[in-house]
Design a protein around this motif. Structure first.
Motif, PDB file in Angstrom:
ATOM      1  N   VAL A  42       0.865  -1.181   0.000  1.00  0.00           N
ATOM      2  CA  VAL A  42       0.000   0.000   0.000  1.00  0.00           C
ATOM      3  C   VAL A  42       0.901   1.229   0.000  1.00  0.00           C
ATOM      4  O   VAL A  42       1.830   1.319   0.802  1.00  0.00           O
ATOM      5  CB  VAL A  42      -0.912   0.039   1.242  1.00  0.00           C
ATOM      6  N   ILE A  43       0.625   2.178  -0.897  1.00  0.00           N
ATOM      7  CA  ILE A  43       1.407   3.413  -0.961  1.00  0.00           C
ATOM      8  C   ILE A  43       0.461   4.582  -0.716  1.00  0.00           C
ATOM      9  O   ILE A  43      -0.473   4.813  -1.494  1.00  0.00           O
ATOM     10  CB  ILE A  43       2.100   3.581  -2.331  1.00  0.00           C
ATOM     11  N   ASN A  44       0.697   5.314   0.371  1.00  0.00           N
ATOM     12  CA  ASN A  44      -0.065   6.531   0.651  1.00  0.00           C
ATOM     13  C   ASN A  44       0.725   7.699   0.069  1.00  0.00           C
ATOM     14  O   ASN A  44       1.773   8.068   0.582  1.00  0.00           O
ATOM     15  CB  ASN A  44      -0.289   6.712   2.153  1.00  0.00           C
ATOM     16  N   THR A  45       0.222   8.275  -1.014  1.00  0.00           N
ATOM     17  CA  THR A  45       0.996   9.186  -1.841  1.00  0.00           C
ATOM     18  C   THR A  45       0.784  10.650  -1.474  1.00  0.00           C
ATOM     19  O   THR A  45      -0.153  11.020  -0.776  1.00  0.00           O
ATOM     20  CB  THR A  45       0.610   9.006  -3.317  1.00  0.00           C
ATOM     21  N   CYS A  46       1.687  11.488  -2.002  1.00  0.00           N
ATOM     22  CA  CYS A  46       1.612  12.942  -1.843  1.00  0.00           C
ATOM     23  C   CYS A  46       1.569  13.576  -3.224  1.00  0.00           C
ATOM     24  O   CYS A  46       2.156  13.057  -4.174  1.00  0.00           O
ATOM     25  CB  CYS A  46       2.828  13.441  -1.068  1.00  0.00           C
ATOM     26  N   SER A  47       0.870  14.710  -3.327  1.00  0.00           N
ATOM     27  CA  SER A  47       0.774  15.405  -4.614  1.00  0.00           C
ATOM     28  C   SER A  47       0.868  16.907  -4.441  1.00  0.00           C
ATOM     29  O   SER A  47       0.366  17.677  -5.259  1.00  0.00           O
ATOM     30  CB  SER A  47      -0.551  15.045  -5.304  1.00  0.00           C
ATOM     31  N   GLU A  62       8.263   1.307  -8.669  1.00  0.00           N
ATOM     32  CA  GLU A  62       9.117   0.307  -8.022  1.00  0.00           C
ATOM     33  C   GLU A  62       8.289  -0.884  -7.540  1.00  0.00           C
ATOM     34  O   GLU A  62       8.682  -2.049  -7.723  1.00  0.00           O
ATOM     35  CB  GLU A  62       9.858   0.934  -6.842  1.00  0.00           C
ATOM     36  N   MET A  63       7.157  -0.605  -6.919  1.00  0.00           N
ATOM     37  CA  MET A  63       6.288  -1.684  -6.440  1.00  0.00           C
ATOM     38  C   MET A  63       5.648  -2.428  -7.608  1.00  0.00           C
ATOM     39  O   MET A  63       5.440  -3.648  -7.542  1.00  0.00           O
ATOM     40  CB  MET A  63       5.216  -1.123  -5.513  1.00  0.00           C
ATOM     41  N   GLY A  74      -0.503  -7.996  -4.753  1.00  0.00           N
ATOM     42  CA  GLY A  74      -1.444  -6.886  -4.859  1.00  0.00           C
ATOM     43  C   GLY A  74      -0.766  -5.551  -4.639  1.00  0.00           C
ATOM     44  O   GLY A  74       0.227  -5.450  -3.912  1.00  0.00           O
ATOM     45  N   LEU A  75      -1.310  -4.494  -5.268  1.00  0.00           N
ATOM     46  CA  LEU A  75      -0.759  -3.151  -5.137  1.00  0.00           C
ATOM     47  C   LEU A  75      -1.907  -2.147  -5.022  1.00  0.00           C
ATOM     48  O   LEU A  75      -2.775  -2.080  -5.906  1.00  0.00           O
ATOM     49  CB  LEU A  75       0.127  -2.818  -6.343  1.00  0.00           C
ATOM     50  N   ILE A  76      -1.911  -1.384  -3.919  1.00  0.00           N
ATOM     51  CA  ILE A  76      -2.968  -0.406  -3.638  1.00  0.00           C
ATOM     52  C   ILE A  76      -2.326   0.977  -3.529  1.00  0.00           C
ATOM     53  O   ILE A  76      -1.310   1.147  -2.858  1.00  0.00           O
ATOM     54  CB  ILE A  76      -3.700  -0.750  -2.323  1.00  0.00           C
ATOM     55  N   VAL A  77      -2.943   1.961  -4.185  1.00  0.00           N
ATOM     56  CA  VAL A  77      -2.460   3.340  -4.126  1.00  0.00           C
ATOM     57  C   VAL A  77      -3.548   4.217  -3.525  1.00  0.00           C
ATOM     58  O   VAL A  77      -4.710   4.157  -3.938  1.00  0.00           O
ATOM     59  CB  VAL A  77      -2.076   3.861  -5.530  1.00  0.00           C
TER      60      VAL A  77
END
Length: 446
Positions: A42-47, A62-63, A74-77
């Motif tokens: 899980v990636i908690n992103t910044c914008s 990368e993930m 699995g990959l969650i954004v």
């Protein structure tokens, strides 16, 4: 299943990440810091600005590569980049199984279940005005002795350079009882320092209670057993009010420290930025704070290279910094964010010029900070111990003048064992650039 959670961006994002970690844990998933052990990432992103977006995109890629290699199932954004570019993420990075909006992070556990079951192309979004609420106890990731306490979501200021209102919605205060429960839960985990955060903390309560209530919230937080330091971040100077100053002044648990995001000192640039103040008002408020609380430490952040900023206006900002002598200061170069008015302003400035002006400001502030550090010699201050450097035989800690991760440290010599989380009296013996050096004081011998 093992879950790798990557949190990017600001401390407000980190609070969301800790809530999500609690929800994932309570659903029965195992948490891991090792990408080689992870089944789902899980990636908690910044914008917020371009550099933060690029870091988020690079981390997702990368993930995605690990998923292509069969290492991840699995990959969650989630987070601000997901809120802003959900279609692009799902289209251009097909390895992503789910995208969760910035106000839907309370759905992480149910989305996790779907991804674990093999579902793909999941989009979970809620209205931008929604205020997430959970009863879960978050997972503290800051080392245990300090934590961030988020008291509101969104922002009503709509500064011309800022994308946050379109990603996070208008300002919504978290109900006081929820904040107090969160603080009590953190105290039970051993947290001693609360750092109060929001896009803007100073207007807390206006939407819920009809008036500014930060001072009342602070008084109630001071009553939480186990909490010893409370620090205020993101206080817009034009919104600081007398009851707040009085509370900081009289409540012993509240650090004499304020973070004031000022951004500039030229009246013309401040107006173009959409800021609701001017240089004279800024100087008046800073003088008032220093008069009422003489030992207050003031931090600010500035933007250099805003569209149309002239060399003369940059010099005006330099003069302001020279005269105000902030204890702590950070400078960002202007980032033209799509969707903001400032991105379309005429007079966009070359990156080289922005960076040169930033460097000039930081060189000036470095001189100010070094001089201030030298004047601290022989002062005795309480210090929160954060750890030990075994090879040097010294402890590392922070004074009330230093917020975690953004300010300096004090290196403490002690003839006896200190524990991380201790708050001990230290006499400053010297300075090394931004940092201080000191000896622990044996109060029993005095």
């Amino acid at each position: 299943m093992n879950v790798l959670f990557i949190s990017l961006g600001c401390d407000k994002n980190l609070v969301d990440s800790e809530v999500m970690l609690g929800l994932i844990r309570d659903r029965g998933y195992m948490l891991t810091n090792d990408e080689n052990e992870a089944d789902i990432a899980v990636i908690n992103t910044c914008s917020f600005i371009h550099d933060a977006q690029q870091e988020s995109v690079n981390t997702i890629l990368e993930m995605a590569q690990l998923k292509d290699e069969g290492q991840l199932k699995g990959l969650i954004v989630t987070g601000c980049l997901a809120q802003r570019f959900k279609e692009e993420i799902m289209t251009e990075i097909p390895q992503v199984d789910a995208v969760i909006g910035a106000t839907a992070y309370d759905e992480i556990a149910s989305v996790m279940d779907k991804v674990a079951a093999g579902e793909e192309n999941i989009i979970s979004f809620k209205d931008i005005s929604y205020l997430p609420h959970t009863d879960t106890k978050r997972v503290v990731t800051t080392g245990g002795y300090f934590s961030y306490l988020k008291i509101a979501e969104g922002c009503d200021k709509h500064c011309s350079y800022c994308i946050i209102p379109s990603l996070k919605g208008n300002f919504r205060s978290v109900p006081m009882e929820e904040i107090l429960q969160d603080a009590k839960d953190l105290a039970e985990k051993g947290v001693k320092e609360l750092n109060i955060v929001a896009q803007e903390t100073t207007v807390y309560g206006v939407d819920l209670y009809g008036k500014k209530m930060l001072h009342e919230l602070l008084r109630k937080l001071c009553a939480v057993e186990g909490i010893e330091w409370i620090r205020l971040l993101y206080c817009y100077p034009e919104e600081i009010y007398d009851e707040l100053i009085e509370t900081i002044k009289t409540e012993p648990k509240i650090c004499h420290y304020l973070d004031l995001p000022i951004q500039h000192a030229s009246d013309r640039i401040l107006k173009k930025m959409g800021r609701r103040t001017d240089r004279k008002a800024l100087e008046t408020m800073i003088a008032k704070l220093r008069k009422e609380i003489p030992d207050i430490a003031l931090r600010t952040s500035l933007i250099t290279g805003f569209p149309g900023e002239t060399r003369l206006e940059h010099e005006e900002l330099m003069d302001f910094v020279r005269n105000m002598r902030f204890d702590r200061l950070g400078v960002f170069t202007f980032s033209a964010e799509d969707g903001t008015p400032a991105a379309k302003f005429e007079g966009q400035i070359d990156e080289e010029v922005k960076e040169a002006r930033r460097d000039e400001l930081m060189t000036l502030q470095q001189q100010i900070a070094f001089e201030a550090a030298k004047k601290m010699k022989d002062r005795q201050l309480p210090v929160l111990i954060e750890g030990k450097i075994p090879e040097d035989g010294v402890y590392i800690g922070r004074t009330y003048k230093d917020a975690p991760n953004v300010d300096g440290y004090i290196f403490v010599n002690a003839p006896w064992e200190l524990m991380s989380g201790d708050i001990v009296p230290v006499r400053v013996t010297g300075a090394s650039d931004y940092d201080l050096i000191g000896d622990v004081v044996d109060e029993s011998a005095e």
